[in-house]
Design an enzyme around this catalytic site. Structure first.
Site: not given
Length: 474
Positions: A289, A322, A346, A399, A426
């Site tokens: 992040q 993710y 992932e 995410d 996001c």
């Protein structure tokens, strides 16, 4: 794309903000997406994209005729559209809301999130009034004066290089690279490298990772395409030597953006990130992040939703999709304890390797590398119970990248029949589209919060709780 000096300038009255960092204006029936404006203003604009047969045009503000009360002086000269317009140039991208007061930015971002959820997500206005009364939240309100102004927050920054070898950034939607002499959105450790004083001839891209904990900066250098191996090595080593002369030299690595491969030149090829309870290794350009407060803000919100609803407890079976280097996986493992289980998925091989290193002591965590929809649908330990049935999760943290999860992933995830999903996004448009996909599958938005983790830009982070519609009805 035309430069402001080669196009006619128009005067328009600016309409509402739209997703993407611009406002909507109209001229002779033509829709124009205007950057560096504020709703309600009357401004002079220079068209930057204006093909006669285009459905809409794009423009930058060059002069304010009648300004908004929310308009302030831009903090970054290179990103200031008014100063750039006065000299017939373009501003750099990356701080497109820097001309708007911080309260004004929060209001516009709130409007965007609401509009996307209503229009794309199909969430009724009355329901949004109930769920999203707080609007977009400021995460810097308890910081220093600079932090309150939304500066000094980026822990990751990417730079381009001008044809003359100077550090730079792109103008919006342009291949033109403009030189810079500061990066006020980044942590001080980035500016302290004084990269704009170096000669980056032979380098195409520069990435800098500067953990908020001060554990050491990593500089990644991508040699220019077509450069010989010898010339590329000389360019990288020349810059590494210059950085080694600093009082606190960073680690330096040669980097291939196409496959994320790195070759350490000095120091180490990874950075150490920390939260209150965990330590994470993030290699090269691996995802973390960007905002220094984001790890705490997002884990508190996402796991908070699951804990408050009783979906996350000792012995629970959960998934982190993710998952990156393990930001959410680690606290999920703490929450479910040794009697529970956490599936971490992932797609990036390098980041998945980081997750294995970061979580090697957590025996309840299973880490799989691959596409989320494929792993959720395969007949492996990750997707089957001992009885041979598709594995079911008590709770999921989702995410996805900026493009969102998408219809296929939503379908695969719903098939695992979790009790609740904490969705971290996001991008408001991608999030809203996924909310609609979930709604079509019989799920509903139960809670939503949004955070301004990208001050002075149009970006905003959203955290939501999604549950089966029957759970809300009951």
């Amino acid at each position: 794309m035309s430069e402001p000096t080669s196009t006619p300038r128009l005067t328009v009255t600016v309409g509402p903000v739209a997703h993407g960092g611009h406002c909507v204006a109209r001229h002779d029936g033509r829709v124009i997406f205007v950057r560096h404006a504020i709703p309600g203003e009357t401004v002079e604009i220079a068209l930057t994209e204006h093909d006669a047969d285009a459905k809409f045009w794009r423009a930058d503000v060059t002069r304010v005729v009648e300004g908004s009360p929310d308009r302030v002086s831009h903090f970054w000269p290179e990103a200031d559209a008014l100063r750039a317009g006065a000299r017939g140039a373009s501003p750099i991208g990356g701080a497109e809301f820097g001309h708007i007061s911080r309260p004004g930015q929060l209001k516009l971002k709130t409007d965007v999130v609401r509009e996307q959820l209503e229009r794309l997500g199909g969430v009724p206005t009355e329901r949004l009034n109930e769920l999203f009364a707080a609007g977009v939240e400021d995460v810097d309100s308890s910081g220093t004066q600079a932090q309150q102004a939304g500066l000094g927050w980026r822990t990751r920054v990417g730079f381009a290089v001008t044809p003359s070898g100077k550090l730079g950034m792109h103008a919006h939607r342009s291949h033109t690279v403009l030189p810079i002499s500061e990066m006020p959105l980044a942590l001080p450790a980035v500016d302290e490298l004084r990269l704009w004083e170096l000669d980056f001839t032979g380098i195409d891209r520069v990435e800098v990772a500067a953990p908020a904990n001060g554990s050491g900066v990593l500089v990644l250098l991508a040699p220019a395409h077509g450069l010989s191996e010898k010339a590329a090595g000389h360019a990288v080593n020349r810059i590494a030597r210059a950085l080694a002369a600093l009082e606190t030299p960073p680690s330096v690595a040669r980097w291939n953006p196409e496959n994320s491969a790195i070759e350490v030149v000095s120091g180490r090829g990874w950075v150490k990130e920390t939260t209150a309870d965990h330590e994470f290794r993030v290699t090269g350009d691996g995802f973390w992040q960007i905002h220094r407060n984001a790890p705490k803000v997002l884990t508190d919100a996402a796991l908070g939703f699951l804990l408050e609803g009783g979906y996350l407890n000792d012995g629970a079976d959960v998934a982190d999709l993710y998952a990156g280097a393990g930001l959410f996986t680690a606290p999920l493992a703490d929450a479910v304890g040794s009697d529970g289980s956490v599936l971490s998925v992932e797609g990036s091989p390098g980041t998945s390797r980081d997750a294995r290193k970061n979580l090697h002591a957590s025996e309840q965590v299973e880490i799989l590398q691959g596409r989320v929809e494929k792993i959720l649908g395969t007949q492996s330990r990750a997707s089957q119970s001992a009885a041979g049935q598709r594995r079911r999760f008590d709770a999921v943290v989702l995410d996805p990248p900026r493009a969102g999860a998408g219809k296929v992933v939503v379908r695969a995830l719903v098939a695992t029949q979790p009790q609740a999903i904490a969705y971290v996004s996001c991008d408001p448009a991608a999030f809203a589209r996924d909310v609609k996909y979930f709604a079509n599958a019989g799920w509903r938005l139960a809670k939503v919060r949004a955070f301004d983790l990208y001050p002075h830009t149009h970006h905003v982070e959203t955290v939501a709780l999604l549950v089966p519609a029957a759970a809300i009805a009951s």
